[in-house]
Design a protein around this motif. Structure first.
Motif, PDB file in Angstrom:
ATOM      1  N   SER A  68       0.829  -1.205   0.000  1.00  0.00           N
ATOM      2  CA  SER A  68       0.000   0.000   0.000  1.00  0.00           C
ATOM      3  C   SER A  68       0.862   1.253   0.000  1.00  0.00           C
ATOM      4  CB  SER A  68      -0.950   0.017   1.203  1.00  0.00           C
ATOM      5  OG  SER A  68      -0.228   0.092   2.420  1.00  0.00           O
ATOM      6  N   THR A  69       2.029   1.185   0.644  1.00  0.00           N
ATOM      7  CA  THR A  69       2.956   2.320   0.625  1.00  0.00           C
ATOM      8  C   THR A  69       3.496   2.545  -0.780  1.00  0.00           C
ATOM      9  OG1 THR A  69       3.602   1.967   2.937  1.00  0.00           O
ATOM     10  CG2 THR A  69       5.127   3.214   1.546  1.00  0.00           C
ATOM     11  N   ARG A  72       0.748   4.032  -2.947  1.00  0.00           N
ATOM     12  CA  ARG A  72       0.556   5.466  -2.704  1.00  0.00           C
ATOM     13  C   ARG A  72       1.654   6.274  -3.381  1.00  0.00           C
ATOM     14  NH1 ARG A  72       2.935   8.419   0.928  1.00  0.00           N
ATOM     15  NH2 ARG A  72       3.607   6.619   2.146  1.00  0.00           N
ATOM     16  N   VAL A  76      -1.448   5.990  -6.481  1.00  0.00           N
ATOM     17  CA  VAL A  76      -2.774   5.440  -6.225  1.00  0.00           C
ATOM     18  C   VAL A  76      -3.417   6.230  -5.084  1.00  0.00           C
ATOM     19  CG1 VAL A  76      -4.112   3.416  -5.555  1.00  0.00           C
ATOM     20  CG2 VAL A  76      -2.062   3.147  -6.970  1.00  0.00           C
ATOM     21  N   ASP A  77      -4.606   6.748  -5.314  1.00  0.00           N
ATOM     22  CA  ASP A  77      -5.358   7.467  -4.295  1.00  0.00           C
ATOM     23  C   ASP A  77      -6.212   6.442  -3.556  1.00  0.00           C
ATOM     24  OD1 ASP A  77      -7.121   8.974  -2.781  1.00  0.00           O
ATOM     25  OD2 ASP A  77      -7.290  10.561  -4.286  1.00  0.00           O
ATOM     26  N   LEU A  78      -5.699   5.953  -2.421  1.00  0.00           N
ATOM     27  CA  LEU A  78      -6.379   4.891  -1.698  1.00  0.00           C
ATOM     28  C   LEU A  78      -7.763   5.323  -1.216  1.00  0.00           C
ATOM     29  CD1 LEU A  78      -3.438   3.425   0.421  1.00  0.00           C
ATOM     30  CD2 LEU A  78      -4.229   2.737  -1.845  1.00  0.00           C
ATOM     31  N   ASP A  79      -7.890   6.574  -0.818  1.00  0.00           N
ATOM     32  CA  ASP A  79      -9.196   7.065  -0.363  1.00  0.00           C
ATOM     33  C   ASP A  79     -10.199   7.087  -1.507  1.00  0.00           C
ATOM     34  OD1 ASP A  79      -8.323   7.388   2.233  1.00  0.00           O
ATOM     35  OD2 ASP A  79      -7.808   9.501   1.986  1.00  0.00           O
ATOM     36  N   ARG A  93      -6.424  -0.433   2.069  1.00  0.00           N
ATOM     37  CA  ARG A  93      -5.001  -0.529   2.389  1.00  0.00           C
ATOM     38  C   ARG A  93      -4.610  -1.985   2.627  1.00  0.00           C
ATOM     39  NH1 ARG A  93      -4.744   1.651   7.503  1.00  0.00           N
ATOM     40  NH2 ARG A  93      -4.954  -0.505   8.213  1.00  0.00           N
ATOM     41  N   ALA A 115      -2.992   2.890 -10.450  1.00  0.00           N
ATOM     42  CA  ALA A 115      -2.358   4.204 -10.549  1.00  0.00           C
ATOM     43  C   ALA A 115      -2.793   4.919 -11.830  1.00  0.00           C
ATOM     44  CB  ALA A 115      -0.841   4.063 -10.517  1.00  0.00           C
TER      45      ALA A 115
END
Length: 266
Positions: A68-69, A72, A76-79, A93, A115
């Motif tokens: 997940s890091t 990001r 990639v906009d995780l939200d 995540r 992404a």
């Protein structure tokens, strides 16, 4: 001098050839160099970053679930992915971090496609077991949907189908489709996320819900409601309370069901 404690540095090296952003490249190189014994102060000087950034980057990548890091850092906009799937950000995540067990090229391809914004909302790649309990039983027994041991009590009670049971949801199936495949007759109407007939309350686990257009944010976030017709399990196990579509909070969102129409024509 430090060394990575939780992640194999060779796995981070394998990701170096897969990432595209300068931020992800720098972060991976910092972690790999740290594992070779280079101190944080020296790394900060090498990469023209603060020592705080170096320390935080190493901490974020020194984990079995570091993908997940990387995602990001790759953009990639995780939200946003969470919003698109009607999932909690923590679930998204964790979903990305689970890719850490996959071959690096395959995991990196998933990250790259997210992404680039060219994929559907989050979907599980493995089967999930869904446990279901009918709301009428909850009411009759004097239980509450908020009871921490709700499904433990249901398992100990003398319950059977259709009030209580479990079934397997295969990748790509909705909960409603899998329930019907297992011989269950659950309420539905539109089958496309535009009414509340098939609504369930998720008690445990998480369910993505791409394509829904009827439930409010409060119903999704506060009540943890999902529409089973477009609901796709993301966790290995999911426990849901069924038969909530005619509850007061959802009744205004119902549509005439095929069963209702059939009864009216008899």
């Amino acid at each position: 001098m430090g060394h990575l404690d939780q992640v194999d540095a060779d796995r981070l090296r394998a990701w170096l050839s897969e990432v595209r952003s300068s931020e992800a490249t720098a972060a991976l190189m910092v972690a790999v160099a740290y594992d070779r014994g280079i101190g944080t102060a020296e790394l900060a000087s090498w990469y023209d970053r603060s020592e705080e950034w170096v320390a935080e980057t190493i901490e974020a990548l020194d984990s079995p679930g570091f993908v997940s890091t990387v995602a990001r850092l790759e953009g990639v906009d995780l939200d946003a992915v969470a919003d698109e799937s009607n999932l909690a950000p923590a679930t998204v995540r964790d979903w990305f971090d689970d890719l850490g067990d996959e071959p690096v090229p395959e995991a990196a391809d998933v990250v790259r496609r997210y992404a680039e914004g060219s994929v559907e909302p989050v979907r599980s790649g493995s089967p999930s077991t869904v446990y279901h309990l009918d709301r009428a039983v909850v009411d009759e027994r004097g239980w509450s949907i908020d009871d921490d041991d709700l499904f433990a009590k249901a398992a100990e009670a003398d319950l059977d189908l259709p009030e209580y049971g479990r079934f397997l949801v295969e990748p790509g199936e909705s909960i409603l489709e899998a329930a019907e495949r297992g011989g269950r007759s659950w309420p539905y109407a539109c089958r496309g996320g535009a009414c509340s007939n098939c609504a369930v309350i998720v008690v445990e686990g998480d369910v993505a819900m791409p394509g829904q257009s009827i439930l409010s944010d409060e119903q999704i976030r506060a009540a943890n409601a999902r529409l089973s017709c477009v609901g796709v399990p993301i966790t290995d196990e999911v426990k849901v309370v069924t038969g909530v579509g005619d509850a007061a909070d959802f009744a205004d969102l119902r549509l005439p069901s095929p069963a209702d129409e059939a009864g009216a024509s008899d």
